[in-house]
Motif scaffolding. Structure first.
Motif, short mmCIF file in Angstrom:
data_model
loop_
_atom_site.label_atom_id
_atom_site.label_comp_id
_atom_site.label_asym_id
_atom_site.label_seq_id
_atom_site.Cartn_x
_atom_site.Cartn_y
_atom_site.Cartn_z
N PHE A 239 8.98 14.41 6.52
CA PHE A 239 7.75 14.27 7.32
C PHE A 239 6.71 13.43 6.60
CE2 PHE A 239 3.44 15.68 8.42
CZ PHE A 239 3.43 15.37 9.78
N ILE A 240 6.42 13.77 5.36
CA ILE A 240 5.34 13.09 4.63
C ILE A 240 5.65 11.62 4.39
CG2 ILE A 240 4.15 12.97 2.40
CD1 ILE A 240 4.27 16.04 2.31
N MET A 241 6.79 11.33 3.77
CA MET A 241 7.07 9.94 3.39
C MET A 241 7.25 9.00 4.60
SD MET A 241 6.65 9.74 0.21
CE MET A 241 7.47 8.32 -0.54
N PRO A 242 7.96 9.43 5.67
CA PRO A 242 8.03 8.55 6.85
C PRO A 242 6.67 8.30 7.49
CG PRO A 242 9.78 10.18 6.91
CD PRO A 242 8.87 10.58 5.80
N MET A 243 5.83 9.35 7.59
CA MET A 243 4.52 9.18 8.23
C MET A 243 3.59 8.32 7.39
SD MET A 243 4.88 10.41 11.12
CE MET A 243 3.19 9.99 11.59
N VAL A 244 3.62 8.49 6.07
CA VAL A 244 2.81 7.64 5.20
C VAL A 244 3.26 6.19 5.32
CG1 VAL A 244 2.24 7.11 2.79
CG2 VAL A 244 2.23 9.48 3.56
N ALA A 245 4.59 5.98 5.37
CA ALA A 245 5.12 4.62 5.54
C ALA A 245 4.62 4.00 6.84
CB ALA A 245 6.65 4.65 5.52
N TRP A 246 4.70 4.77 7.92
CA TRP A 246 4.26 4.26 9.23
C TRP A 246 2.77 3.91 9.20
CZ3 TRP A 246 0.75 5.65 13.00
CH2 TRP A 246 0.91 5.02 14.24
N LEU A 247 1.96 4.77 8.60
CA LEU A 247 0.51 4.51 8.53
C LEU A 247 0.19 3.27 7.70
CD1 LEU A 247 -0.85 8.15 8.09
CD2 LEU A 247 -1.25 6.62 10.04
N LEU A 248 0.90 3.08 6.59
CA LEU A 248 0.67 1.90 5.75
C LEU A 248 1.06 0.62 6.48
CD1 LEU A 248 1.96 3.22 2.30
CD2 LEU A 248 -0.41 2.71 2.91
N VAL A 249 2.18 0.67 7.19
CA VAL A 249 2.62 -0.49 7.97
C VAL A 249 1.58 -0.83 9.04
CG1 VAL A 249 4.30 -1.21 9.72
CG2 VAL A 249 5.09 -0.22 7.57
N LEU B 113 -1.73 0.09 9.08
CA LEU B 113 -3.01 -0.30 8.49
C LEU B 113 -3.00 -1.73 7.96
CD1 LEU B 113 -3.98 2.95 6.52
CD2 LEU B 113 -5.18 1.97 8.50
N PHE B 114 -1.88 -2.13 7.37
CA PHE B 114 -1.80 -3.47 6.77
C PHE B 114 -1.18 -4.49 7.71
CE2 PHE B 114 -2.42 -0.79 3.11
CZ PHE B 114 -3.14 -1.58 2.21
N ALA B 115 -0.83 -4.08 8.93
CA ALA B 115 -0.28 -4.98 9.96
C ALA B 115 0.83 -5.86 9.38
CB ALA B 115 -1.40 -5.84 10.54
N LEU B 116 1.82 -5.23 8.80
CA LEU B 116 2.90 -5.97 8.15
C LEU B 116 3.79 -6.67 9.17
CD1 LEU B 116 4.12 -3.51 5.38
CD2 LEU B 116 2.56 -5.44 5.14
N PRO B 117 4.35 -7.82 8.79
CA PRO B 117 5.33 -8.48 9.67
C PRO B 117 6.61 -7.65 9.74
CG PRO B 117 5.21 -9.60 7.55
CD PRO B 117 4.09 -8.60 7.57
N PRO B 118 7.42 -7.83 10.80
CA PRO B 118 8.60 -6.98 11.01
C PRO B 118 9.54 -6.86 9.82
CG PRO B 118 8.20 -8.33 12.93
CD PRO B 118 7.25 -8.82 11.89
N GLU B 119 9.83 -7.99 9.13
CA GLU B 119 10.82 -7.94 8.06
C GLU B 119 10.35 -7.10 6.87
OE1 GLU B 119 8.43 -11.78 7.55
OE2 GLU B 119 9.35 -10.63 9.17
N LEU B 120 9.05 -6.99 6.66
CA LEU B 120 8.53 -6.14 5.59
C LEU B 120 8.28 -4.72 6.10
CD1 LEU B 120 6.00 -8.59 3.88
CD2 LEU B 120 8.31 -8.00 3.15
N ALA B 121 7.86 -4.61 7.36
CA ALA B 121 7.59 -3.30 7.94
C ALA B 121 8.84 -2.43 7.92
CB ALA B 121 7.07 -3.45 9.37
#
Length: 302
Positions: free
Chosen positions: A65-75, A77-85
């Motif tokens: 729960f924690i690590m996937p949700m933190v990953a999603w929030l970081l992606v 917040l930083f508006a990452l492109p698909p290949e990095l997201a």
């Protein structure tokens, strides 16, 4: 290990031609690490799950729960492109890494709980990782649920089961080999990181600082939130630090391998950087708790 990971990462980034040959063997290297983990297990280790099901369940829920949700929030917040997201999401949805067991031991944590959590999240990974990746990343890129599930079963679950079987049926031979397995695992992880960095070297130059910042945030939030969740449910200090380490330290080699297999080398960059950083942060955390325990012992004697 952290120093060698940093060194080979630097070589892979500056001289990728020296390590690019490792690329096709990344899934096999991960399988070798997981086979080594399986060899350290016995059927009795599964009893720790039955003895402490609530603690293991709490840790597994925190992990997925924690690590996937933190990953999603970081992606987001930083508006990452698909290949990095997708690379960041993969790091978040993978199970705990085998290095967490060593760090838990050095940090004077609950090693039995650490092993039980790593074992349980690894066994659940063929379903949990593709499901979470599909839910969180399908908006950015098409994720093959079934294909990823099969790959995880082949790269992670099957080697662990084979290692466990080898220990069960060839106990004497395996136990003679066990002292060498940590060295084999460390060397394998080092080459795995080097190969992944080399494959994404051109993109690493462009996004290296951004990815480093994201990886540090991802890892630190995982450690802090994992510890906080354990304390909320009244686990003691040793168990709480163990949950924190398990949640914050991912099987980033698996994330990098899946990125290479299903997406592109750029998607493997977050996993490669995470492999480097988590060994640094884990070592620092273990050192902190080791000194803290020593101070408590001295105070108790006085």
């Amino acid at each position: 290990m952290a120093l060698f990971v940093i060194l080979i990462g630097a070589i892979g980034a500056v001289r990728p031609q020296m390590l690019i040959w490792i690329g096709p063997y990344v899934p096999w290297l991960l399988g070798l690490v997981m086979f080594g983990m399986g060899m350290t297990l016995t059927l009795r280790d599964f009893q720790s799950i039955l003895k402490h099901p609530w603690e293991v369940l709490l840790g597994v829920i925190a992990q997925f729960f924690i690590m996937p949700m933190v990953a999603w929030l970081l992606v987001w917040l930083f508006a990452l492109p698909p290949e990095l997201a997708i690379g960041v999401i993969l790091v978040g949805t993978c199970p705990g890494g085998t290095a967490s067991n060593v760090i838990s031991y050095l940090a004077k944590g609950d090693v039995a709980l650490s092993v039980a959590m790593t074992m349980t999240t690894t066994l659940l990974a063929p379903l949990a990782t593709p499901a979470l990746t599909w839910v969180l990343a399908d908006a950015w890129i098409d994720v093959s649920f079934s294909g990823m599930a099969v790959s995880i079963a082949e790269m992670v679950l099957l080697p662990v089961v084979l290692g466990l079987a080898a220990h069960h049926f060839f106990r004497r031979t395996v136990e003679r080999m066990l002292p060498l397995m940590p060295v084999v695992s460390v060397v394998t992880i080092i080459f795995l990181v080097g190969g992944v960095v080399a494959m994404g070297a051109s993109q690493l130059i462009e996004v290296g600082l951004l990815m480093a910042a994201l990886v540090v945030l991802h890892n630190l939030f995982g450690l802090a939130l994992g510890y906080g969740m354990a304390r909320i449910f009244h686990l003691n200090s040793k168990k709480s630090r163990t949950v924190a380490i398990e949640v914050g330290m991912q099987n980033s080699g698996m994330a990098a391998s899946l990125a290479v297999m299903y997406f592109n080398p750029a998607a493997a960059i977050p996993g490669a950087i995470f492999s480097v950083w988590q060994n640094i942060s884990g070592s620092l955390l273990a050192n902190y708790y080791d000194k803290k325990e020593e101070k408590l012992k001295v105070a108790a004697v006085r």
